[in-house]
Design an enzyme around this catalytic site. Structure first.
Site, PDB file in Angstrom:
ATOM      1  N   PRO A  25      68.036  80.162  -6.734  1.00 43.43           N
ATOM      2  CA  PRO A  25      66.894  79.587  -6.009  1.00 43.43           C
ATOM      3  C   PRO A  25      66.870  80.054  -4.559  1.00 43.43           C
ATOM      4  O   PRO A  25      67.886  80.010  -3.870  1.00 43.43           O
ATOM      5  CB  PRO A  25      67.170  78.081  -6.072  1.00 43.43           C
ATOM      6  CG  PRO A  25      68.649  77.970  -6.287  1.00 43.43           C
ATOM      7  CD  PRO A  25      69.019  79.153  -7.116  1.00 43.43           C
ATOM      8  N   MET A  26      65.721  80.523  -4.099  1.00 46.30           N
ATOM      9  CA  MET A  26      65.610  80.965  -2.701  1.00 46.30           C
ATOM     10  C   MET A  26      64.295  80.524  -2.077  1.00 46.30           C
ATOM     11  O   MET A  26      63.214  80.977  -2.469  1.00 46.30           O
ATOM     12  CB  MET A  26      65.763  82.489  -2.611  1.00 46.30           C
ATOM     13  CG  MET A  26      67.225  82.911  -2.738  1.00 46.30           C
ATOM     14  SD  MET A  26      67.447  84.683  -2.774  1.00 46.30           S
ATOM     15  CE  MET A  26      66.871  85.072  -4.427  1.00 46.30           C
ATOM     16  N   HIS A 188      68.729  70.466  -7.393  1.00 48.38           N
ATOM     17  CA  HIS A 188      69.462  70.879  -6.194  1.00 48.38           C
ATOM     18  C   HIS A 188      70.374  69.732  -5.766  1.00 48.38           C
ATOM     19  O   HIS A 188      69.930  68.784  -5.130  1.00 48.38           O
ATOM     20  CB  HIS A 188      68.470  71.221  -5.079  1.00 48.38           C
ATOM     21  CG  HIS A 188      69.065  72.018  -3.963  1.00 48.38           C
ATOM     22  ND1 HIS A 188      70.417  72.039  -3.687  1.00 48.38           N
ATOM     23  CD2 HIS A 188      68.492  72.841  -3.043  1.00 48.38           C
ATOM     24  CE1 HIS A 188      70.639  72.844  -2.638  1.00 48.38           C
ATOM     25  NE2 HIS A 188      69.489  73.343  -2.244  1.00 48.38           N
ATOM     26  N   ALA A 190      73.204  70.334  -3.940  1.00 51.35           N
ATOM     27  CA  ALA A 190      74.185  71.037  -3.096  1.00 51.35           C
ATOM     28  C   ALA A 190      73.790  71.048  -1.624  1.00 51.35           C
ATOM     29  O   ALA A 190      72.780  70.474  -1.225  1.00 51.35           O
ATOM     30  CB  ALA A 190      74.322  72.474  -3.605  1.00 51.35           C
ATOM     31  N   TYR A 193      72.001  68.358   1.165  1.00 54.62           N
ATOM     32  CA  TYR A 193      70.718  67.657   1.001  1.00 54.62           C
ATOM     33  C   TYR A 193      70.968  66.284   0.355  1.00 54.62           C
ATOM     34  O   TYR A 193      72.114  65.861   0.217  1.00 54.62           O
ATOM     35  CB  TYR A 193      69.743  68.529   0.198  1.00 54.62           C
ATOM     36  CG  TYR A 193      69.361  69.795   0.942  1.00 54.62           C
ATOM     37  CD1 TYR A 193      68.584  69.736   2.096  1.00 54.62           C
ATOM     38  CD2 TYR A 193      69.795  71.048   0.515  1.00 54.62           C
ATOM     39  CE1 TYR A 193      68.234  70.882   2.797  1.00 54.62           C
ATOM     40  CE2 TYR A 193      69.458  72.210   1.207  1.00 54.62           C
ATOM     41  CZ  TYR A 193      68.678  72.122   2.351  1.00 54.62           C
ATOM     42  OH  TYR A 193      68.348  73.257   3.048  1.00 54.62           O
TER      43      TYR A 193
END
Ligand SMILES: Cc1cc2nc3c(=O)[nH]c(=O)nc-3n(C[C@H](O)[C@H](O)[C@H](O)COP(=O)(O)O)c2cc1C
Length: 383
Positions: A25-26, A188, A190, A193
Site C-alpha cells: 500500500p502506498m 492498516h 501498523a 496509526y
C-alpha cells in the site's frame, strides 16, 4: 536467479492469486474530495497488466470523520470508502484491474493520533487516541519539529462510544468495499496509526478492557476484524499489516520475543485474519536473537497463517532513507529473498517503491529481465 517459485498460485478463501508478488500500500493524494478518478484506475491497471499478483491500494479512509488528516498531501485528496459516491468511483478502479486479470484489496485506514487537529475532510473532528497520548518524545523519527510540537500535548482518552463508532465504521467501509467489487480487505494496523496505537503500550495506557494487558490491547483490532468479517462474509480474504516500528519511534517494539508476538497476533488470526503483512524496513533482517528468521517468518510460525515479507525488496535503501533523498538504487539480486522464500519462511512478497517506479516489475521478475534503475523521483511522481 530462478524466480519461478514466486510464480506459483496461492488460493486464499475464495480468491486465487496468480503469483506471490503483492503491491504494498502506498499513499498518493490523487483523489479530489476523496474520490478516485480514471487516472487512479489507470495507475492500478498498469500494475495489474504488469502481472502483480495482488494489489493492495494506498491507504483509504474509513467512514469516520476523524479517519483522515491532511498528511501533507493537500486537503481531501486521500481516497475514502464512505458512501455511495465512493463505491461508484472505486467500482471503476476494480473493473479496470479485473479486466486486466488483477486482484485488488483496499487498505482501510484510520490515522488516529497521526491526524493533526483541524485538518482533513472533517477538520472539526478531533484526533482520536486510545489514552490521549500521541507517543513518547525524544525518539528516533523523521517527523518534522513543527508537527511534533502541535501534536505532542496530551488530549483525552477515547470513550467507549467513540471506540464502538470506529469499529462500526470499519464494518461499513468493508461493506462499501464489497459493493465496489474489491476482492478482499487489507487492514492498516501498523506505523503508529489508530489500530497500532491500541497495540502499543506507549500510546495505550488504558487500565480497562481495551488496554490493561497485551490481550486487551489487541481487542480493538480483534473487534474490527470481526466487524469486517461480519460485513463481507466468508469468501473474501482479510490481511492485517502490523509493524514493530512506529512513525513516533523507529526503534519501537510491540513484541520483545516470539511469545509476545503470538499473544498479540493469535487473537487476530482467530478472529479471521488470513494473511499477516509484516512491515519492516529491510526484509532480510533477523527479528529476534537466536534465529535468522525475519518478522514475516515469525508471524507465520506463531499464528499458522499466511504471511508477507515487506521492506527493501528489489531496492537497496529503506523507505525513510529514500524519502529523505538518500541515493537509492535497484537491487537486481533477488537471491536472499528467494533463499528465504524457498525455506517457506513466508508466502508472499510485498513490493513498494520498486513497483511505484516500474509497473512491470513483476513481469520482469518472471522473465528474468533486468530491473529498471531506481530513481527517487518516482516517489514524487507516484504515477
Ligand atoms: C510513497 C509511499 C507511501 C506509502 N504509504 C503507505 C500506506 O498508505 N500504507 C502503508 O501501510 N504503508 C505505506 N507505505 C509503506 C510501503 O507500503 C512499504 O511498506 C515501504 O515502502 C517498504 O517497502 P519497499 O522497500 O518495497 O518500498 C508507503 C511507502 C511509500 C514509498
Amino acid at each position: 536467479m530462478d524466480t519461478g517459485s514466486l510464480f506459483t498460485p496461492l488460493a486464499v478463501r475464495g480468491v486465487t492469486l496468480a503469483n506471490r508478488i503483492v503491491m504494498s500500500p502506498m499513499t498518493r493524494g490523487f483523489s479530489p474530495n476523496g474520490l478516485p478518478g480514471s487516472d487512479v484506475a489507470a495507475y492500478y491497471k498498469r500494475r495489474a497488466q504488469g502481472e502483480t499478483g495482488l494489489i493492495i491500494t494506498e491507504g483509504v479512509g474509513v467512514d469516520h470523520p476523524a479517519a483522515l488528516g491532511e498528511a501533507g498531501l493537500g486537503e481531501n485528496s486521500i481516497p475514502v470508502l464512505a458512501g455511495e459516491q465512493s463505491v461508484a468511483a472505486w467500482r471503476r478502479v476494480t473493473d479496470e484491474v479485473h479486466a486486466s486479470g488483477g486482484i485488488i484489496f483496499p487498505q482501510l485506514w484510520h490515522m488516529g493520533p497521526m491526524k493533526e487537529a483541524n485538518t482533513g475532510p472533517f477538520p472539526a473532528a478531533s484526533p482520536l487516541r486510545p489514552s490521549g497520548l500521541w507517543g513518547p518524545s525524544g525518539r528516533t523519527t523523521s517527523l518534522n519539529a513543527g508537527y511534533m510540537e502541535r501534536v505532542m500535548p496530551p488530549t483525552r482518552p477515547m470513550t467507549d462510544t467513540e471506540i464502538a463508532d470506529v469499529i462500526a465504521a470499519y464494518g461499513r467501509s468493508a461493506r462499501f468495499a464489497k459493493a465496489a467489487g474489491f476482492d478482499g480487505i487489507a487492514i492498516h494496523g501498523a506505523h503508529g496509526y489508530l489500530i497500532d496505537a491500541f497495540l502499543w503500550a506507549e500510546t495505550n495506557q488504558r487500565t480497562d478492557g481495551w488496554g490493561k494487558n497485551l490481550a486487551a490491547r489487541s481487542r480493538f483490532a480483534v473487534e474490527i476484524v470481526r466487524a469486517i468479517r461480519e460485513a463481507i462474509g466468508d469468501t473474501m480474504p482479510i490481511t492485517f499489516r502490523f509493524s514493530q516500528w512506529k512513525q513516533q519511534d523507529f526503534r519501537a517494539r510491540l513484541a520483545n520475543d516470539p511469545h509476545e508476538l503470538e499473544q498479540i497476533l493469535a487473537p487476530l488470526a482467530d478472529a479471521g485474519i488470513d494473511i499477516f503483512e509484516a512491515s519492516t524496513r529491510y526484509f532480510n533482517r533477523a527479528e529476534f536473537p537466536g534465529s535468522e528468521m525475519n518478522l514475516a517468518g515469525w508471524v507465520k510460525k506463531v499464528t499458522g497463517r499466511l504471511s508477507m515479507a515487506v521492506g527493501g525488496i528489489g531496492i537497496n535503501k529503506g523507505y525513510y532513507d529514500s524519502m529523505a533523498g538518500v541515493e537509492t538504487s535497484a537491487q537486481p539480486d533477488l537471491t536472499p529473498l528467494l533463499d528465504r522464500f524457498s525455506r517457506n519462511e513466508f508466502d508472499l512478497v510485498g513490493v513498494g517503491r520498486s513497483l511505484l517506479h516500474d509497473p512491470n516489475w513483476a513481469r520482469r521478475a518472471r522473465l528474468g529481465e533486468p530491473f529498471l534503475g531506481f530513481s527517487n523521483d518516482s516517489l514524487a511522481r507516484l504515477t
